[in-house]
Design an enzyme around this catalytic site. Structure first.
Site, mmCIF file in Angstrom:
data_model
loop_
_atom_site.group_PDB
_atom_site.id
_atom_site.type_symbol
_atom_site.label_atom_id
_atom_site.label_comp_id
_atom_site.label_asym_id
_atom_site.label_seq_id
_atom_site.Cartn_x
_atom_site.Cartn_y
_atom_site.Cartn_z
ATOM 1 N N ASP A 111 0.855 -1.120 -0.008
ATOM 2 C CA ASP A 111 -0.227 -0.301 0.379
ATOM 3 C C ASP A 111 1.606 1.384 -0.330
ATOM 4 O OD1 ASP A 111 -2.451 -1.770 0.395
ATOM 5 O OD2 ASP A 111 -2.449 -0.871 2.407
ATOM 6 N N ARG A 161 0.351 4.890 16.451
ATOM 7 C CA ARG A 161 0.216 6.110 15.251
ATOM 8 C C ARG A 161 0.130 7.552 16.619
ATOM 9 N NH1 ARG A 161 0.719 2.150 12.742
ATOM 10 N NH2 ARG A 161 -0.803 0.963 11.974
ATOM 11 N N ASP A 179 -7.091 3.076 12.376
ATOM 12 C CA ASP A 179 -5.800 3.528 12.299
ATOM 13 C C ASP A 179 -5.617 5.176 11.737
ATOM 14 O OD1 ASP A 179 -4.119 1.711 14.157
ATOM 15 O OD2 ASP A 179 -4.370 0.902 12.134
ATOM 16 N N SER A 222 -3.662 -9.290 7.826
ATOM 17 C CA SER A 222 -3.930 -8.235 7.840
ATOM 18 C C SER A 222 -2.474 -7.394 9.014
ATOM 19 C CB SER A 222 -4.401 -6.827 7.412
ATOM 20 O OG SER A 222 -4.122 -5.625 8.102
HETATM 21 N N1 ARG Z 1 -7.962 -3.407 15.603
HETATM 22 C C1 ARG Z 1 -6.789 -2.461 16.123
HETATM 23 C C2 ARG Z 1 -6.514 -1.337 16.578
HETATM 24 O O1 ARG Z 1 -7.431 -0.142 16.078
HETATM 25 C C3 ARG Z 1 -5.307 -3.173 14.980
HETATM 26 C C4 ARG Z 1 -5.569 -2.549 14.316
HETATM 27 C C5 ARG Z 1 -4.271 -3.107 13.678
HETATM 28 N N2 ARG Z 1 -4.369 -2.182 11.995
HETATM 29 C C6 ARG Z 1 -3.751 -3.273 11.346
HETATM 30 N N3 ARG Z 1 -3.241 -2.489 10.019
HETATM 31 N N4 ARG Z 1 -3.514 -4.315 10.766
HETATM 32 O O2 ARG Z 1 -5.762 -0.979 17.202
#
Ligand code: ARG
Length: 403
Positions: A23, A106, A135, A187
């Site tokens: 990506d 993040r 995110d 992922s």
């Molecule tokens: N659900 C989790 C969160 O919102 C994990 C996010 C995972 N991100 C990813 N790019 N796989 O913090």
């Protein structure tokens, strides 16, 4: 069929949070086509620990994709000191299952996006998040708080590609070196505090996660067959020692990730409420975080008085929401940090844990600040509790409820 397009005569500068994946690699090229000079920023939060993420290769890929410049920063110390430790002191855990590894990373990445944008005189920043996740919110809310003038671009939300295959075709067209042979079943987001695993077969809620979804924890058949006892010592809420030996925080976390992983500790499987209103299946691995949280909470049970302990639980809940919702830099979070810091004055002591077949259970605890008084709680003959006083206490305590 995709056709090559020309770059749109440069040049505005943009700083992209770059991971080296498909990506963000496509995003470099895509932004370039839209007239940006792309500066990539790779944050090392410990995602390569164990496998040794090849940052040299990531940099080459960014350049091959068209980046003008690549920043790679090891932010692990700052991540631990300023993000993980405050969340630990608060016992922040989202919906009872998620120790927030991704969510904590993040705002730190976003902070550096803003810093680098300032340094490079860029007027925009970008990230590779989709429009369905948390995110994107965390990145953008943080950037907005730290510099509301910066423009934010989210190529993945905007571009025309509808599948991974289309992105791969685009990458091939521009000779972006992506390993296309590997079909990615999940992922994954990883850092030193934990791993978040989503998508693929995990989207079937009625199925147990297959063993291949887990990267650092052993399953019940392959985990160590003997239980392991370890002692974790804290000073003012911060873990300092394992089995009496002093560690730097990063090494302490790495050590517990490896011991915990061997015993299958730290897995969780959640149906989680995302901020954007959807429920999603999330699988997590966080061996060190699980061990440290378990020990930390246990120590608090010894040294915090009842009212403080109960109120702190409410704070934990709120704190976890703020972290999850991308509100790390909101005033309420800072205010709660001050409260939490005060509660940690006496969180000093040692907790013994037993790790076995996925379990992490407390096997002993001690603290110089313990409020446990054996002469009061004992049923033995050393009892100093004046039982006669209980009668009056109960009478007055229950008085308001009698008719
Ligand atoms: N659900 C989790 C969160 O919102 C994990 C996010 C995972 N991100 C990813 N790019 N796989 O913090």
């Amino acid at each position: 069929m995709l056709k090559k397009t020309k770059d749109a005569g440069t040049m505005k500068k943009i700083v992209l949070a770059y991971s080296g994946g498909l990506d963000t690699s496509c995003a470099v090229r895509w932004l370039k086509e839209r007239g940006y000079e792309v500066i990539c920023f790779v944050a090392d939060l410990g995602q390569g620990l164990g496998e040794g993420e090849d940052f040299g290769q990531i940099k080459e890929r960014a350049i091959a994709a068209g980046a003008l410049k690549v920043y790679i920063k090891d932010l692990q110390e700052e991540f631990i000191e300023d993000f993980i430790i405050p969340a630990l002191k608060a016992n922040a855990i989202y919906e009872g299952k998620y120790l927030l590894a991704t969510a904590l990373g993040r705002p730190l990445i976003a902070k550096y996006l803003v810093d680098i944008a300032h340094k490079e005189n860029a007027h925009a920043v970008a990230h590779g998040c989709t429009g369905k996740g948390n995110d994107q919110v965390r990145f953008e809310v943080t950037v907005g708080i730290l510099d509301p003038k910066l423009e934010i671009i989210a190529p993945v939300r905007e571009w025309e590609f509808k599948s991974r295959e289309e992105e791969m075709e685009y990458a091939a067209l521009y000779d972006i070196p992506i390993d296309v042979t590997k079909k990615k079943p999940y992922s994954i987001d990883r850092n030193i505090w934990g791993i978040s695993i989503e998508a693929g077969v995990l989207e079937d809620l009625d199925k147990e996660p297959p063993e291949d979804a887990y990267l650092i924890t052993k399953g019940p058949t392959s985990s160590a067959s003997y239980p392991k006892y370890i002692e974790v010592s804290f000073e003012k809420g911060v873990p300092k020692k394992i089995d009496g030996r002093a560690y730097k925080l990063k090494e302490l976390i790495m050590e517990l990730n490896s011991v915990g992983g061997l015993h299958g500790v730290g897995r969780s499987d959640a149906v989680e409420n995302r901020l954007v209103g959807i429920k999603s299946r999330e699988v997590y691995e966080a061996p060190a975080a699980t061990i440290i949280y378990t020990a930390h909470k246990e120590l608090e049970s010894l040294v915090l008085d009842r009212e403080l302990a109960h109120f702190k639980e409410e704070v934990s809940l709120k704190y976890s929401e703020l972290v999850y919702y991308g509100l790390w830099y909101a005033p309420l979070k800072s205010a709660l940090d001050s409260f939490v810091a005060y509660t940690q004055r006496h969180v000093t002591g040692t907790v013994r844990l037993k790790l076995s077949k996925g379990m992490c259970v407390v096997a002993g605890r001690k603290s110089p600040y313990s409020l446990y008084k054996k002469e009061l709680s004992t049923y033995g003959k050393e009892d100093k509790f004046n039982q006669k006083l209980a009668k009056g206490f109960i009478e007055i305590w229950g008085m308001p409820y009698r008719r």
